[in-house]
Structure formats: C-alpha cells, structure tokens
Write a protein that holds these residues in place. Structure first.
Motif, PDB file in Angstrom:
ATOM      1  N   LEU A  69       0.835  -1.204   0.000  1.00 31.01           N
ATOM      2  CA  LEU A  69       0.000   0.000   0.000  1.00 31.01           C
ATOM      3  C   LEU A  69       0.870   1.255   0.000  1.00 31.01           C
ATOM      4  O   LEU A  69       0.632   2.192  -0.770  1.00 31.01           O
ATOM      5  CB  LEU A  69      -0.923  -0.010   1.221  1.00 31.01           C
ATOM      6  CG  LEU A  69      -1.812   1.216   1.399  1.00 31.01           C
ATOM      7  CD1 LEU A  69      -2.762   1.376   0.216  1.00 31.01           C
ATOM      8  CD2 LEU A  69      -2.603   1.109   2.701  1.00 31.01           C
ATOM      9  N   LEU A  70       1.891   1.275   0.845  1.00 33.81           N
ATOM     10  CA  LEU A  70       2.769   2.452   0.916  1.00 33.81           C
ATOM     11  C   LEU A  70       3.529   2.645  -0.392  1.00 33.81           C
ATOM     12  O   LEU A  70       3.807   3.790  -0.787  1.00 33.81           O
ATOM     13  CB  LEU A  70       3.741   2.306   2.078  1.00 33.81           C
ATOM     14  CG  LEU A  70       3.101   2.304   3.477  1.00 33.81           C
ATOM     15  CD1 LEU A  70       4.161   2.153   4.551  1.00 33.81           C
ATOM     16  CD2 LEU A  70       2.279   3.568   3.703  1.00 33.81           C
ATOM     17  N   ARG A  71       3.844   1.564  -1.073  1.00 30.84           N
ATOM     18  CA  ARG A  71       4.511   1.677  -2.368  1.00 30.84           C
ATOM     19  C   ARG A  71       3.636   2.437  -3.360  1.00 30.84           C
ATOM     20  O   ARG A  71       4.135   3.215  -4.179  1.00 30.84           O
ATOM     21  CB  ARG A  71       4.836   0.274  -2.902  1.00 30.84           C
ATOM     22  CG  ARG A  71       5.791   0.247  -4.087  1.00 30.84           C
ATOM     23  CD  ARG A  71       6.128  -1.188  -4.476  1.00 30.84           C
ATOM     24  NE  ARG A  71       6.711  -1.913  -3.357  1.00 30.84           N
ATOM     25  CZ  ARG A  71       6.157  -2.986  -2.779  1.00 30.84           C
ATOM     26  NH1 ARG A  71       5.001  -3.477  -3.228  1.00 30.84           N
ATOM     27  NH2 ARG A  71       6.760  -3.582  -1.773  1.00 30.84           N
ATOM     28  N   ARG A  72       2.349   2.223  -3.265  1.00 28.49           N
ATOM     29  CA  ARG A  72       1.416   2.946  -4.146  1.00 28.49           C
ATOM     30  C   ARG A  72       1.430   4.445  -3.867  1.00 28.49           C
ATOM     31  O   ARG A  72       1.062   5.244  -4.729  1.00 28.49           O
ATOM     32  CB  ARG A  72       0.005   2.378  -3.976  1.00 28.49           C
ATOM     33  CG  ARG A  72      -0.143   0.980  -4.530  1.00 28.49           C
ATOM     34  CD  ARG A  72      -1.334   0.243  -3.940  1.00 28.49           C
ATOM     35  NE  ARG A  72      -2.603   0.925  -4.179  1.00 28.49           N
ATOM     36  CZ  ARG A  72      -3.774   0.478  -3.740  1.00 28.49           C
ATOM     37  NH1 ARG A  72      -3.824  -0.643  -3.030  1.00 28.49           N
ATOM     38  NH2 ARG A  72      -4.880   1.144  -3.998  1.00 28.49           N
ATOM     39  N   TRP A  73       1.857   4.819  -2.666  1.00 29.26           N
ATOM     40  CA  TRP A  73       1.906   6.231  -2.290  1.00 29.26           C
ATOM     41  C   TRP A  73       3.330   6.785  -2.339  1.00 29.26           C
ATOM     42  O   TRP A  73       3.603   7.866  -1.813  1.00 29.26           O
ATOM     43  CB  TRP A  73       1.294   6.419  -0.900  1.00 29.26           C
ATOM     44  CG  TRP A  73      -0.187   6.170  -0.931  1.00 29.26           C
ATOM     45  CD1 TRP A  73      -0.837   5.002  -0.682  1.00 29.26           C
ATOM     46  CD2 TRP A  73      -1.194   7.113  -1.290  1.00 29.26           C
ATOM     47  NE1 TRP A  73      -2.196   5.155  -0.851  1.00 29.26           N
ATOM     48  CE2 TRP A  73      -2.444   6.444  -1.221  1.00 29.26           C
ATOM     49  CE3 TRP A  73      -1.176   8.461  -1.655  1.00 29.26           C
ATOM     50  CZ2 TRP A  73      -3.648   7.080  -1.514  1.00 29.26           C
ATOM     51  CZ3 TRP A  73      -2.381   9.095  -1.938  1.00 29.26           C
ATOM     52  CH2 TRP A  73      -3.588   8.401  -1.866  1.00 29.26           C
ATOM     53  N   GLY A  74       4.229   6.035  -2.958  1.00 29.61           N
ATOM     54  CA  GLY A  74       5.564   6.574  -3.221  1.00 29.61           C
ATOM     55  C   GLY A  74       6.631   6.237  -2.219  1.00 29.61           C
ATOM     56  O   GLY A  74       7.720   6.823  -2.249  1.00 29.61           O
ATOM     57  N   LEU A  75       6.365   5.259  -1.320  1.00 29.49           N
ATOM     58  CA  LEU A  75       7.350   4.872  -0.311  1.00 29.49           C
ATOM     59  C   LEU A  75       7.769   3.422  -0.531  1.00 29.49           C
ATOM     60  O   LEU A  75       6.931   2.509  -0.472  1.00 29.49           O
ATOM     61  CB  LEU A  75       6.776   5.037   1.099  1.00 29.49           C
ATOM     62  CG  LEU A  75       6.451   6.468   1.548  1.00 29.49           C
ATOM     63  CD1 LEU A  75       5.805   6.441   2.927  1.00 29.49           C
ATOM     64  CD2 LEU A  75       7.697   7.331   1.559  1.00 29.49           C
ATOM     65  N   GLU A  76       9.047   3.207  -0.766  1.00 33.04           N
ATOM     66  CA  GLU A  76       9.576   1.875  -1.031  1.00 33.04           C
ATOM     67  C   GLU A  76      10.360   1.404   0.194  1.00 33.04           C
ATOM     68  O   GLU A  76      11.306   2.059   0.629  1.00 33.04           O
ATOM     69  CB  GLU A  76      10.497   1.904  -2.244  1.00 33.04           C
ATOM     70  CG  GLU A  76      10.990   0.547  -2.688  1.00 33.04           C
ATOM     71  CD  GLU A  76       9.927  -0.284  -3.375  1.00 33.04           C
ATOM     72  OE1 GLU A  76       9.942  -1.522  -3.192  1.00 33.04           O
ATOM     73  OE2 GLU A  76       9.083   0.298  -4.098  1.00 33.04           O
ATOM     74  N   ARG A  77       9.975   0.270   0.751  1.00 35.37           N
ATOM     75  CA  ARG A  77      10.647  -0.262   1.940  1.00 35.37           C
ATOM     76  C   ARG A  77      12.084  -0.642   1.628  1.00 35.37           C
ATOM     77  O   ARG A  77      12.351  -1.366   0.667  1.00 35.37           O
ATOM     78  CB  ARG A  77       9.899  -1.483   2.451  1.00 35.37           C
ATOM     79  CG  ARG A  77      10.483  -2.105   3.729  1.00 35.37           C
ATOM     80  CD  ARG A  77       9.906  -1.503   4.963  1.00 35.37           C
ATOM     81  NE  ARG A  77      10.361  -2.176   6.178  1.00 35.37           N
ATOM     82  CZ  ARG A  77       9.880  -1.907   7.391  1.00 35.37           C
ATOM     83  NH1 ARG A  77       8.940  -0.997   7.546  1.00 35.37           N
ATOM     84  NH2 ARG A  77      10.337  -2.532   8.447  1.00 35.37           N
ATOM     85  N   GLU A  78      13.026  -0.165   2.446  1.00 39.57           N
ATOM     86  CA  GLU A  78      14.436  -0.537   2.359  1.00 39.57           C
ATOM     87  C   GLU A  78      14.929  -0.837   3.761  1.00 39.57           C
ATOM     88  O   GLU A  78      15.164   0.078   4.553  1.00 39.57           O
ATOM     89  CB  GLU A  78      15.277   0.590   1.731  1.00 39.57           C
ATOM     90  CG  GLU A  78      15.017   0.809   0.255  1.00 39.57           C
ATOM     91  CD  GLU A  78      15.999   1.791  -0.364  1.00 39.57           C
ATOM     92  OE1 GLU A  78      16.839   2.340   0.380  1.00 39.57           O
ATOM     93  OE2 GLU A  78      15.916   2.018  -1.585  1.00 39.57           O
ATOM     94  N   GLY A  79      15.065  -2.123   4.086  1.00 34.12           N
ATOM     95  CA  GLY A  79      15.441  -2.486   5.450  1.00 34.12           C
ATOM     96  C   GLY A  79      14.338  -2.085   6.418  1.00 34.12           C
ATOM     97  O   GLY A  79      13.198  -2.503   6.270  1.00 34.12           O
ATOM     98  N   ASP A  80      14.678  -1.259   7.395  1.00 34.10           N
ATOM     99  CA  ASP A  80      13.689  -0.776   8.359  1.00 34.10           C
ATOM    100  C   ASP A  80      13.295   0.674   8.103  1.00 34.10           C
ATOM    101  O   ASP A  80      12.699   1.323   8.972  1.00 34.10           O
ATOM    102  CB  ASP A  80      14.234  -0.919   9.787  1.00 34.10           C
ATOM    103  CG  ASP A  80      14.269  -2.369  10.236  1.00 34.10           C
ATOM    104  OD1 ASP A  80      13.367  -3.130   9.826  1.00 34.10           O
ATOM    105  OD2 ASP A  80      15.193  -2.746  10.985  1.00 34.10           O
ATOM    106  N   ALA A  81      13.629   1.195   6.919  1.00 33.83           N
ATOM    107  CA  ALA A  81      13.262   2.559   6.548  1.00 33.83           C
ATOM    108  C   ALA A  81      12.535   2.520   5.204  1.00 33.83           C
ATOM    109  O   ALA A  81      12.308   1.447   4.637  1.00 33.83           O
ATOM    110  CB  ALA A  81      14.507   3.448   6.467  1.00 33.83           C
ATOM    111  N   TYR A  82      12.162   3.694   4.712  1.00 31.96           N
ATOM    112  CA  TYR A  82      11.463   3.807   3.431  1.00 31.96           C
ATOM    113  C   TYR A  82      12.157   4.846   2.562  1.00 31.96           C
ATOM    114  O   TYR A  82      12.506   5.926   3.046  1.00 31.96           O
ATOM    115  CB  TYR A  82       9.993   4.208   3.641  1.00 31.96           C
ATOM    116  CG  TYR A  82       9.167   3.127   4.286  1.00 31.96           C
ATOM    117  CD1 TYR A  82       8.455   2.216   3.516  1.00 31.96           C
ATOM    118  CD2 TYR A  82       9.117   3.000   5.678  1.00 31.96           C
ATOM    119  CE1 TYR A  82       7.699   1.209   4.104  1.00 31.96           C
ATOM    120  CE2 TYR A  82       8.371   2.001   6.278  1.00 31.96           C
ATOM    121  CZ  TYR A  82       7.663   1.104   5.477  1.00 31.96           C
ATOM    122  OH  TYR A  82       6.927   0.108   6.072  1.00 31.96           O
TER     123      TYR A  82
END
Length: 232
Positions: free
Chosen positions: A131-144
C-alpha cells in the motif's frame, strides 16, 4: 505522509457487527474524521470495521477499498500450555522469553514457529508495504525510500491486533511489546507520520495511539445512536 489507523467501534463479536454503543461511537468518530482531507480510505473485510467506516464514508461522500490483509490478527499461540491470542499472553510467561523483546528474534521461538506466525506476519507487512509503495514509499530495510513525494493522509479502518502489528513494522520493534504494552479502546485513532527531515530516506514516527478524544463530552451526555441509513 500521514497514516490514520482506526479501530472499529464497540463490537458484537458473535455477529461481527457493532453494538448500539458501537454505532454511537462510530457516529461520533465520523464527526471527527469526515471533515479531514483524507486522500483514500481502506478497510478490513470484517463487518465491525466496515460498519464503523461506513458512518465516516457516508458523511464524507466517499468509498473505501477493502483490504483482506487488514483482517483482525487474532492468531493464537501456546502460552503456558494454553492457546492465547498474542495480546493475552501471560506476563509471567512472555516476559521471561528474551527473544520476544527483539524485532529480529521474536518469531524464532518454539511458540511462534508452531503457530506458523512468520507466514501470517509476512502477509500483513507485505500488504502494508504494498500500500505504501502505491503512495511513493519503497521499503528498504527498516526505513522507506521516497520514490515520489507524498504529503497525503490515508485512513485504515481495522482492529487492535493488526494495528499493533503494523505499528511495530513501521517503528522497527517487536510487536509483542505493542500487543502487550499499548491500548486502544473502540474507535481509537493512531497516527503515524513520516519524518521528512533527512532527505529521501524516511522513517515513521508515532504521533498518538489510542486517541478517543472524539468520544469526550463536556457534560458527560452523548447523543443517542444514529441509524446509518438516517445520516445525511
């Protein structure tokens, strides 16, 4: 970005709907949430969450996307020889397991492996990250990583257990600490915002958890329950 995680109103668990008190709570919640600038609404497939959301959606003239991964996370584990949901595990037992305090090790315990907990947790975390990816945030480890700048607010209508799990995922902590140490009464609102001060890699900060200020009344008198079909 801001995420509102909202628990359903007072439940009738047997029929998966709201009680009379829950309908009153949902109506008061709608007075708070509907005027907000919410970019999108998402809701659990369960009846009590959908009924709670519907008061806000009707007042705001909006619709919500149903997300199966927002279903209540009421997985049971063996605790002292008895099956218990994670937030009902006995302090005399879980506090003695040092792995439960670790975001990396809590799943690597006999009780969690026996309950196939890793697979179930992964489904929720992947749902949230998708869902967050759809809003422009890509998970990287424990951050985005910010792929696309987003100042929007989204609202998730769901349940206590799954909210605690999502909170732990966003904050990078063991969910046992949230399930056991946090509280959220019916229609409680939790707010998480990205900390955007450090460039294009961000983490989430929790601004509040368990907020039911919309249920407060200076004189202690609350309006009667409002049938959903009667709302403007």
């Amino acid at each position: 970005m801001k995420i509102l995680m909202i628990r359903h109103g007072d439940p009738d668990y047997e029929n998966d709907c709201l009680t009379e008190k829950g309908r009153r709570e949902a109506a008061l919640l709608a007075e708070r949430i509907a005027p907000m600038d919410i970019a999108a609404y998402y809701v659990s497939p369960m009846g009590r969450a959908r009924e709670t959301a519907e008061y806000t959606l009707k007042k705001a003239g909006r619709t919500a996307e149903v997300c199966n991964w927002l279903h209540e996370f009421h997985e049971a584990v063996q605790d002292g020889g008895e099956p218990r949901v994670t937030w009902d595990m006995l302090p005399e037992n879980w506090t003695k397991v040092k792995e439960y305090f670790s975001k990396h090790e809590w799943l690597d315990t006999d009780a969690m492996r026996a309950a196939d907990m890793e697979r179930k947790v992964k489904a929720v975390c992947e749902g949230l990250d998708g869902l967050l990816r759809r809003w422009g945030l890509e998970r990287e480890g424990d951050a985005y990583r910010v792929v696309k700048k987003c100042d929007d607010t989204i609202a998730l209508y769901c349940h206590f257990g799954v909210t605690c799990l999502m909170a732990a995922h966003l904050l990078g902590i063991s969910p046992l600490l949230v399930w056991q140490g946090f509280n959220a009464e019916p229609t409680a609102v939790a707010v998480f915002c990205t900390d955007d001060r450090h460039g294009d890699v961000v983490n989430f900060r929790m601004h509040c958890f368990g907020d039911t200020s919309h249920l407060s009344s200076p004189d202690g008198v609350f309006p009667p329950p409002v049938p959903l079909e009667a709302r403007d």
